[in-house]
Design a protein around this motif. Structure first.
Motif, PDB file in Angstrom:
ATOM      1  N   LYS A  45      41.451  39.618  34.918  1.00 19.50           N
ATOM      2  CA  LYS A  45      42.581  39.297  35.772  1.00 19.50           C
ATOM      3  C   LYS A  45      43.007  40.769  36.438  1.00 19.50           C
ATOM      4  O   LYS A  45      43.699  40.655  37.625  1.00 19.50           O
ATOM      5  CB  LYS A  45      43.653  38.834  34.842  1.00 19.50           C
ATOM      6  N   THR A  46      43.294  41.841  35.756  1.00 17.73           N
ATOM      7  CA  THR A  46      43.696  43.024  36.261  1.00 17.73           C
ATOM      8  C   THR A  46      42.816  43.568  37.294  1.00 17.73           C
ATOM      9  O   THR A  46      43.409  43.705  38.395  1.00 17.73           O
ATOM     10  CB  THR A  46      43.875  43.859  35.060  1.00 17.73           C
ATOM     11  N   SER A  47      41.427  43.490  37.085  1.00 13.31           N
ATOM     12  CA  SER A  47      40.794  43.968  38.093  1.00 13.31           C
ATOM     13  C   SER A  47      40.845  43.103  39.384  1.00 13.31           C
ATOM     14  O   SER A  47      40.886  43.802  40.464  1.00 13.31           O
ATOM     15  CB  SER A  47      39.314  43.961  37.553  1.00 13.31           C
ATOM     16  N   ALA A 180      52.522  40.635  39.957  1.00 10.35           N
ATOM     17  CA  ALA A 180      52.831  41.168  38.609  1.00 10.35           C
ATOM     18  C   ALA A 180      51.938  40.818  37.715  1.00 10.35           C
ATOM     19  O   ALA A 180      51.115  39.857  37.574  1.00 10.35           O
ATOM     20  CB  ALA A 180      54.243  40.343  38.324  1.00 10.35           C
ATOM     21  N   ASP A 181      51.458  42.039  36.897  1.00  6.85           N
ATOM     22  CA  ASP A 181      50.633  42.024  36.096  1.00  6.85           C
ATOM     23  C   ASP A 181      51.099  42.074  34.602  1.00  6.85           C
ATOM     24  O   ASP A 181      51.709  42.932  33.992  1.00  6.85           O
ATOM     25  CB  ASP A 181      49.587  43.307  35.980  1.00  6.85           C
ATOM     26  N   GLU A 182      51.102  40.783  33.629  1.00  8.84           N
ATOM     27  CA  GLU A 182      51.426  40.735  32.582  1.00  8.84           C
ATOM     28  C   GLU A 182      52.969  41.054  32.434  1.00  8.84           C
ATOM     29  O   GLU A 182      53.457  42.015  31.614  1.00  8.84           O
ATOM     30  CB  GLU A 182      50.810  41.468  31.656  1.00  8.84           C
ATOM     31  N   PRO A 183      53.801  40.544  33.262  1.00  6.96           N
ATOM     32  CA  PRO A 183      55.086  40.926  33.352  1.00  6.96           C
ATOM     33  C   PRO A 183      56.061  40.954  31.984  1.00  6.96           C
ATOM     34  O   PRO A 183      56.975  41.358  31.952  1.00  6.96           O
ATOM     35  CB  PRO A 183      55.628  40.203  34.628  1.00  6.96           C
TER      36      PRO A 183
HETATM   37 MG   LIG Z   1      45.257  43.242  32.320  1.00  7.69          MG
END
Ligand SMILES: [Mg+2]
Ligand SMILES: Nc1ncnc2c1ncn2[C@@H]1O[C@H](COP(=O)(O)OP(=O)(O)OP(=O)(O)O)[C@@H](O)[C@H]1O
Lengths: 242, 378, 331
Positions: A45-47, A180-183
């Protein structure tokens, strides 16, 4: 609108520890909607977010941004879409600065400087006059009812306050897309709900929101429009929630 | 244009704030930088001041001095030569000079003693340099006892004390009458230490010198310009040698700076990662680092040169006196006349700021090219 | 060899510049060999990062070259008492046969570094690295020259021994002497004045034409370069005479001294600034039609032309003003 076609990101390619974090992803993300990426840890996901947000370049595949070309200081031949994967860093950055606002899991605020300065930080290299973006920062702080903390150093803030400072910072350059990444990973459920409320408000203001999360408060929220599920770097399901 | 300036101002402001935030970390770098600038600047100021002192001495020196060599050593010149030299075309005046060194057993110092023109009012009166005055605690009107060649005391009365505008030259000087000079040293009659020759047209100096050398085979004409040149190269040489010694200090500072710039703390690394992730570009971070270097360099440079100025011109360079002065005479204390110009500062700048800047280019670039998405993975 | 702080500083800079040049050149070669903008591979990303390093190094080289150029002249001037017959920098530089070549190559390197940065600036504005090859080929040309400069400088200072009889600026740049610089000073005043003012006029006219119509860029670039050379010759031949108010003193370096209000720094700055921008305009000409630069290069060129015109205009105005109001009148 954001269009991804056959997007792949490999690390350490050509070496024995080669690893494909995002594998041949094709996806369309609608404007002015909330899209949530869901998936287990390590699913990429982050990538994927960092490629969409012009922070990293894919190993192969293409990303098209539509409807942002007008805001750019340069133009590719005649198209209204910008193909960003082949752009040099300084252009990616230009797009990132004007189009995207980022909210990170760790908030990533700079210690030792005030809340107000933290919010203004993304505007420093744009060449905009200090007075202008300062006024904007102050009004953002007011909007999130943390104006009284403006001169406070960020170390002293509570989690919810940090979250709101991070959101204000993401908005300082008037982006049209929020990533937003894992906000909500560091927030309790009350604050997580509050966060989703704010996200809903942003959508109401016409912003597109893209969230990666494995928090049910986020992906079960009635506010979201599209839910995309990922596993091992690939998309396994994508459905509209409307 | 306006945007570019705004960008610089905004980033510069952030630079200043971050430097202040990390005072402790930057302090050791600044201290070392300051030390290096201080040492090099002291050296540079000191050598330049000495060069100027030497130039002042030589300003009053005659265009040409004729000495006589016997068996390769300087010997007395018969005053009879003077008349013959005066007959050479272009020579306007020839003056025999009497001078020598006097050892003062009282405080172990060597004084330069010269015979003045015999037109002076009193044979007993003498003019002395401020160094002598200080060493022997003399004022105008006091009597100074000197010991003659036959151990007989020669009393002179202090008529004038040279102002200490240029201490280094006049400090050890005693000018007495020819009669007293004779009583002090007992030179054989009709002899002088050397001859001072004045020539009408400076362009003819070389021709005149050649003629003198031809006329008196044992003589050695020395031109003022030759002495000037010798002095300058001697000082330059000494300055350069000392600089070579200091080069090791410079080098270790550069390595230190490199190391400092390379070994960013986790905190700083994270901060740069954050900046990149929120939209700062590589060149923005490079600019930040550039300003950081400028601020540190300018601070060190300004403070270092100011301290060096005080060290050389107010404290008389205690750290360098032994290495550089190399005069045969012990000076009780001397004060250099301040001379600082843009050229000296430019040289200093090149010796300190340029290597520092060069050493930090690659580490700064490395820091600036941190992946922007690294901030998502802390 | 003269061991003096300023000399050591100059040698140090030459060493640093040559070292940085070689370092940048090495990565330039790698970029030329392995560049592939279509690839998102880690190797390519690494090379793209290196381009930032090379640009940074080149801007430092440019500023070091500029500063050390003046330091070199000033040091030569400072050293002149060491040499019989030398009366200013001109004499010191003539002490051995490396002095003037070192000076000239310093100027050339400064100009080339300036042109490189102009090309770099244009390239950075295109979204597909349009000039990357040109840029790094130009760098490959520049690197040997940077090294050569260092070698010449070392050779010059190593061969300098105090007290060698040398010509001084009075004779080196006066009518009696032969040799290149003497020949320049020998150039008759009137034709030289005509050449100077017409060169300035042609550059001005072609510059204005280019600015308005966007055509004849090569003509402008060549004429600004030629005018630069003519202007340097004119400084030797007649311009400096008006400043010194002496009919026989042709030295181009004494202009930098305090006696003449440091006017030399200003004059040379305008000339150098003007010619860098002028050459830069010409070097960008072939790439006006490159897709991603089609709107960018003309805009940059117009700015460059403006720089050249302003610089040359200032130079001409000061010269003309001095010619009219100087106490000296040349026959
Ligand atoms: Mg991540
Ligand atoms: N620079 C890198 N080098 C090598 N492997 C990497 C790198 N960055 C990420 N990866 C790997 O890529 C995979 C996907 O990582 P990513 O951070 O995108 O997952 P994620 O879905 O965001 O996980 P999480 O939910 O835990 O945040 C992981 O297995 C990770 O180890």
């Amino acid at each position: 609108m954001i269009e991804l076609s056959n997007l792949t990101k490999s690390f350490n390619s050509g070496q024995p520890n080669q690893f494909t974090a995002v594998d041949n992803v094709t996806l369309a993300i609608n404007p002015q909607q909330i899209t949530v990426l869901k998936g287990p840890s390590g699913s990429g996901k982050t990538s994927l977010l960092s490629m969409i947000g012009c922070m990293a370049r894919p190993t192969s595949g293409r990303i098209f941004l539509r409807g942002v070309a007008a805001a750019l200081p340069f133009r590719q031949d005649g198209a209204d879409a910008v193909e960003i994967t082949s752009l040099p860093e300084r252009f990616l950055n230009e797009i990132r600065r004007s189009t995207f606002g980022f909210i990170f899991q760790q908030f990533n605020l700079v210690k030792g400087i005030s809340v107000l300065e933290n919010v203004m930080l993304p505007a420093y290299p744009t060449g905009e006059g200090r007075a202008e973006f300062r006024a904007r920062a102050v009004s953002l702080l007011e909007q999130f009812s943390i104006a009284r903390l403006a001169s406070q150093r960020v170390e002293l803030l509570s989690g919810g306050e940090l979250q709101r400072v991070a959101i204000a910072r993401a908005l300082i350059n008037n982006p049209s897309i929020i990533i937003a990444d894992e906000p909500t990973a560091h927030l309790d459920s009350k604050l997580s709900h509050e966060f989703m409320e704010i996200v809903g408000r942003l959508k109401g203001e016409g912003k597109s929101v893209l969230i990666a999360s494995h928090d049910p408060i986020v992906f079960d929220s009635p506010l979201i429009d599209t839910l995309v599920e990922m596993r091992d770097g690939a998309i396994v399901a994508s459905r509209s929630c409307r | 244009m306006k945007r570019a300036i705004e960008r610089h101002l905004n980033i510069l402001e952030f630079t200043l704030a971050s430097l202040l935030r990390r005072k402790a970390k930057n302090f050791s770098l600044l201290a070392m930088y300051l030390m290096v600038v201080f040492m090099l600047a002291s050296l540079q100021f000191f050598v330049t001041a000495l060069k100027r002192e030497a130039a002042i001495i030589l300003d009053d020196a005659p265009d040409m001095v004729v000495q006589r060599l016997t068996a390769g050593r300087q010997d007395l010149v018969p005053t009879g030569h003077a008349a013959e030299i005066a007959r050479i075309r272009g020579v306007t005046a020839v003056r025999p000079r009497l001078w020598g060194y006097y050892y003062d057993a009282l405080n172990g110092a060597n004084y330069t003693v010269m015979a003045g023109d015999d037109t002076s009012a009193k044979t007993e009166s003498a003019s002395i340099g401020s160094g002598v005055a200080k060493a022997r605690n003399l004022a105008v009107g006091d009597l100074l006892p000197l010991i003659g060649y036959d151990k007989a005391p020669v009393m002179v009365e202090i008529g004038t004390i040279f102002p200490s505008g240029s201490d280094l030259i006049a400090a050890d000087l005693i000018i007495i009458s020819p009669a007293n000079f004779q009583r002090l040293f007992n030179l054989p009659g009709g002899q002088a230490t050397d001859l001072a020759v004045t020539v009408r047209n400076p362009k003819e100096l070389a021709t005149v010198a050649a003629k003198i050398a031809e006329l008196f085979p044992g003589s050695r004409p020395i031109l003022k310009s030759e002495i000037q040149r010798t002095y300058q190269s001697v000082f330059d040489w000494r300055g350069g040698m000392t600089l070579m010694i200091l080069a090791s200090a410079l080098l270790s500072f550069i390595i230190f700076a490199w190391d400092k710039a390379t070994g960013l703390s986790a905190e700083e690394r994270k901060e740069i990662g954050i900046l990149k992730s929120i939209g700062w570009e590589t060149s923005d971070v490079l600019l930040l680092k550039f300003w950081e270097g400028i601020v540190i360099s300018l601070t060190a440079f300004l403070l270092g040169t100011i301290l060096a100025y005080g060290h050389v011109f107010f404290l008389s360079a205690p750290l360098f006196v032994q290495a550089l002065k190399g005069w045969s005479v012990i000076y009780p204390r001397f004060q250099l006349v301040p001379v600082v110009d843009a050229y000296q500062l430019a040289v200093l700048f090149f010796l300190t700021v340029v290597p520092y800047t060069t050493a930090t280019i690659i580490p700064c670039w490395r820091a600036a090219t941190t992946d922007p998405d690294a901030a998502m993975r802390y | 060899m003269i061991l003096q702080p300023a000399v050591l500083a100059l040698l140090l800079i030459a060493l640093l510049v040559a070292g940085m040049g070689i370092y940048a050149g090495y990565y330039g070669m790698r970029i030329l060999g392995q560049w592939d903008p279509a690839s998102g591979s880690e190797g390519q990303l690494e090379l793209e990062r290196r381009t930032y390093l090379v640009s940074t190094i080149m801007s430092y080289i440019l500023s070091f070259e500029l500063m050390s150029l003046f330091l070199f002249i000033y040091t030569a001037d400072e050293l002149h008492p060491l040499f019989t017959g030398a009366m200013c920098a001109a004499g010191t530089l003539a002490v051995n046969s490396f002095g003037y070549p070192a000076l000239i190559i310093k100027v050339v390197n400064f100009l080339l570094a300036g042109v490189w940065l102009i090309v770099n600036y244009a390239d950075n504005r295109g979204y597909d690295y349009p000039l990357i090859k040109v840029k790094y080929e130009l760098l490959n040309l520049l690197v040997p020259l940077l090294v050569l400069e260092g070698v010449l400088l070392f050779a010059y200072f190593a061969g300098v021994k105090p007290d060698i009889i040398t010509s001084c600026c009075g004779s080196l740049f006066s009518h009696e002497s032969s040799g290149f610089s003497g020949d320049l000073a020998m150039l008759p005043h009137l034709p030289m004045q005509i050449a100077f003012f017409s060169g300035m006029a042609v550059t001005g006219a072609s510059g204005l034409f280019f600015y308005i119509r966007g055509r004849a860029g090569y003509l402008f670039s060549i004429s600004s370069t030629v005018t630069f050379l003519v202007a340097v010759a004119s400084v030797l031949s007649f311009i400096c005479l008006y400043f010194y108010e002496l009919p026989t003193h042709h030295c181009p370096f004494c202009l930098l001294q305090k006696e003449y209000g440091y006017i030399g720094y200003f004059l040379y700055a305008t000339l150098f600034g003007g010619v860098v921008a002028g050459i830069g305009t010409g070097v960008l000409m072939p790439f006006r039609k490159v897709g991603s630069l089609i709107r960018i290069i003309p805009a940059i060129q117009r700015r460059l032309v403006l720089v050249t015109l302003c610089c040359y205009l200032l130079f001409t105005l000061i010269t003309g003003w001095k010619m009219v109001f100087s106490a000296l009148t040349l026959g």
